[in-house]
Design a protein around this motif. Structure first.
Motif, PDB file in Angstrom:
ATOM      1  N   SER A  51       0.762  -1.226   0.096  1.00  0.00           N
ATOM      2  CA  SER A  51      -0.035   0.105   0.037  1.00  0.00           C
ATOM      3  C   SER A  51       0.922   1.262   0.011  1.00  0.00           C
ATOM      4  O   SER A  51       2.049   1.363   0.717  1.00  0.00           O
ATOM      5  N   TRP A  52       0.449   2.084  -0.923  1.00  0.00           N
ATOM      6  CA  TRP A  52       1.103   3.392  -0.873  1.00  0.00           C
ATOM      7  C   TRP A  52       0.194   4.583  -0.997  1.00  0.00           C
ATOM      8  O   TRP A  52      -0.822   4.662  -1.388  1.00  0.00           O
ATOM      9  N   THR A  53       0.548   5.760  -0.269  1.00  0.00           N
ATOM     10  CA  THR A  53      -0.249   6.766   0.237  1.00  0.00           C
ATOM     11  C   THR A  53       0.154   8.057  -0.490  1.00  0.00           C
ATOM     12  O   THR A  53       1.340   8.269  -0.837  1.00  0.00           O
ATOM     13  N   SER A  54      -0.805   8.978  -1.052  1.00  0.00           N
ATOM     14  CA  SER A  54      -0.286  10.225  -1.499  1.00  0.00           C
ATOM     15  C   SER A  54       0.253  10.972  -0.443  1.00  0.00           C
ATOM     16  O   SER A  54      -0.051  10.786   0.681  1.00  0.00           O
ATOM     17  N   PRO A  55       1.134  12.113  -0.659  1.00  0.00           N
ATOM     18  CA  PRO A  55       1.781  12.576   0.696  1.00  0.00           C
ATOM     19  C   PRO A  55       0.443  13.512   1.434  1.00  0.00           C
ATOM     20  O   PRO A  55       0.660  13.179   2.744  1.00  0.00           O
ATOM     21  N   GLU A  56      -0.685  13.845   0.894  1.00  0.00           N
ATOM     22  CA  GLU A  56      -1.602  14.409   1.897  1.00  0.00           C
ATOM     23  C   GLU A  56      -2.499  13.256   2.398  1.00  0.00           C
ATOM     24  O   GLU A  56      -3.371  13.769   3.036  1.00  0.00           O
ATOM     25  N   GLY A  57      -2.352  12.223   1.919  1.00  0.00           N
ATOM     26  CA  GLY A  57      -3.068  10.896   2.664  1.00  0.00           C
ATOM     27  C   GLY A  57      -4.505  10.914   1.912  1.00  0.00           C
ATOM     28  O   GLY A  57      -5.181  10.095   2.480  1.00  0.00           O
ATOM     29  N   ALA A  58      -4.661  11.346   0.852  1.00  0.00           N
ATOM     30  CA  ALA A  58      -6.095  11.642   0.239  1.00  0.00           C
ATOM     31  C   ALA A  58      -6.276  10.099  -0.462  1.00  0.00           C
ATOM     32  O   ALA A  58      -7.628   9.786  -0.561  1.00  0.00           O
ATOM     33  N   THR A  59      -5.332   9.596  -0.998  1.00  0.00           N
ATOM     34  CA  THR A  59      -5.608   8.210  -1.607  1.00  0.00           C
ATOM     35  C   THR A  59      -4.548   7.226  -1.184  1.00  0.00           C
ATOM     36  O   THR A  59      -3.530   7.574  -0.584  1.00  0.00           O
ATOM     37  N   ALA A  73      -8.891   7.414   0.343  1.00  0.00           N
ATOM     38  CA  ALA A  73      -8.851   7.259   1.628  1.00  0.00           C
ATOM     39  C   ALA A  73      -9.955   7.160   2.561  1.00  0.00           C
ATOM     40  O   ALA A  73     -10.212   6.186   3.200  1.00  0.00           O
ATOM     41  N   ASP A  74     -10.906   8.040   2.213  1.00  0.00           N
ATOM     42  CA  ASP A  74     -11.839   8.410   3.110  1.00  0.00           C
ATOM     43  C   ASP A  74     -13.117   7.594   2.781  1.00  0.00           C
ATOM     44  O   ASP A  74     -13.642   6.527   3.695  1.00  0.00           O
ATOM     45  N   SER A  75     -13.344   7.374   1.676  1.00  0.00           N
ATOM     46  CA  SER A  75     -14.713   6.752   1.131  1.00  0.00           C
ATOM     47  C   SER A  75     -14.357   5.272   0.800  1.00  0.00           C
ATOM     48  O   SER A  75     -15.190   4.379   0.337  1.00  0.00           O
ATOM     49  N   ARG A  76     -13.163   5.025   0.197  1.00  0.00           N
ATOM     50  CA  ARG A  76     -12.697   3.579  -0.229  1.00  0.00           C
ATOM     51  C   ARG A  76     -13.009   3.679  -1.687  1.00  0.00           C
ATOM     52  O   ARG A  76     -13.329   2.445  -2.435  1.00  0.00           O
ATOM     53  N   ALA A  77     -13.811   4.597  -2.332  1.00  0.00           N
ATOM     54  CA  ALA A  77     -14.096   4.687  -3.752  1.00  0.00           C
ATOM     55  C   ALA A  77     -12.988   4.265  -4.765  1.00  0.00           C
ATOM     56  O   ALA A  77     -11.913   5.151  -4.350  1.00  0.00           O
ATOM     57  N   ARG A  78     -13.039   3.526  -5.630  1.00  0.00           N
ATOM     58  CA  ARG A  78     -12.240   3.276  -6.588  1.00  0.00           C
ATOM     59  C   ARG A  78     -11.902   4.383  -7.455  1.00  0.00           C
ATOM     60  O   ARG A  78     -12.948   5.049  -8.263  1.00  0.00           O
ATOM     61  N   LEU A  79     -10.714   5.253  -7.743  1.00  0.00           N
ATOM     62  CA  LEU A  79     -10.326   6.116  -8.511  1.00  0.00           C
ATOM     63  C   LEU A  79      -9.847   5.879  -9.832  1.00  0.00           C
ATOM     64  O   LEU A  79      -9.784   6.594 -10.903  1.00  0.00           O
ATOM     65  N   ALA A  80      -9.029   4.862  -9.699  1.00  0.00           N
ATOM     66  CA  ALA A  80      -8.002   4.327 -10.885  1.00  0.00           C
ATOM     67  C   ALA A  80      -7.701   2.723 -10.697  1.00  0.00           C
ATOM     68  O   ALA A  80      -7.562   2.424  -9.598  1.00  0.00           O
ATOM     69  N   SER A  81      -7.453   2.213 -11.817  1.00  0.00           N
ATOM     70  CA  SER A  81      -7.134   0.745 -11.648  1.00  0.00           C
ATOM     71  C   SER A  81      -6.450   0.402 -13.062  1.00  0.00           C
ATOM     72  O   SER A  81      -6.400   1.168 -13.963  1.00  0.00           O
ATOM     73  N   GLY A  82      -5.428  -0.617 -12.880  1.00  0.00           N
ATOM     74  CA  GLY A  82      -4.760  -0.951 -14.038  1.00  0.00           C
ATOM     75  C   GLY A  82      -3.610  -2.034 -13.747  1.00  0.00           C
ATOM     76  O   GLY A  82      -4.034  -2.874 -12.847  1.00  0.00           O
ATOM     77  N   ARG A 129       4.279   7.309  -0.643  1.00  0.00           N
ATOM     78  CA  ARG A 129       4.984   6.902   0.498  1.00  0.00           C
ATOM     79  C   ARG A 129       4.357   5.562   0.925  1.00  0.00           C
ATOM     80  O   ARG A 129       3.061   5.435   0.607  1.00  0.00           O
ATOM     81  N   ARG A 130       4.975   4.567   1.383  1.00  0.00           N
ATOM     82  CA  ARG A 130       4.430   3.211   1.873  1.00  0.00           C
ATOM     83  C   ARG A 130       3.539   3.592   2.985  1.00  0.00           C
ATOM     84  O   ARG A 130       3.890   4.366   3.979  1.00  0.00           O
ATOM     85  N   ALA A 131       2.448   2.714   2.910  1.00  0.00           N
ATOM     86  CA  ALA A 131       1.514   2.949   4.042  1.00  0.00           C
ATOM     87  C   ALA A 131       1.931   2.474   5.374  1.00  0.00           C
ATOM     88  O   ALA A 131       2.640   1.610   5.243  1.00  0.00           O
TER      89      ALA A 131
END
Length: 135
Positions: A51-59, A73-82, A129-131
């Protein structure tokens, strides 16, 4: 007088024989047994899986067995995949952005066990960054 002649010739002959005997019984150097060729390996690189997070922790992005997903991060809604693969030391991610509704391409350099520096196809740079607790 015969003794002197004997001693004169006998001593050099005996010394020659002694030196020849020493040379003949000199130990052989140890033989090196051929074995499999040695393979030099570079130090193992830390895995990018986890798991990797964005700097602000949003994703939160997951990298597992060649599959890439990013969720909010908050809703767990899928934003991208591949998918992702590692080529020439770079992590290459390709897939689809549900937010932009378009294909995505991202290249990341794994600069530290807990950090990847990334650039998307638009040239935007960002850090993952690694979660905490993620591997």
């Amino acid at each position: 007088m015969a003794r002197i002649r004997f001693a004169r010739y006998a001593v050099p002959v005996l010394l020659s024989l002694l030196l020849a005997a020493c040379a003949a019984i000199r130990p052989e150097p140890p033989r090196v047994m051929p074995g499999p060729p040695k393979v030099l390996r570079s130090p193992a690189r830390p895995s990018v899986e986890g798991s990797w997070t964005s700097p602000e922790g949003a994703t939160v992005s997951q990298l597992r067995h060649g599959v890439f997903t990013t969720v909010a991060a908050d809703s767990r809604a899928r934003l991208a995949s591949g998918n992702y693969e590692i080529k020439d030391g770079m992590v290459e991610i390709s897939g689809y952005s549900m937010v932009r509704q378009s294909p995505l391409a991202i290249r990341c350099l794994h600069v530290a066990p807990n950090q990847m520096n990334c650039t998307n196809s638009d040239g935007k740079q960002f850090v993952l960054r690694r979660a905490q607790g993620g591997v």
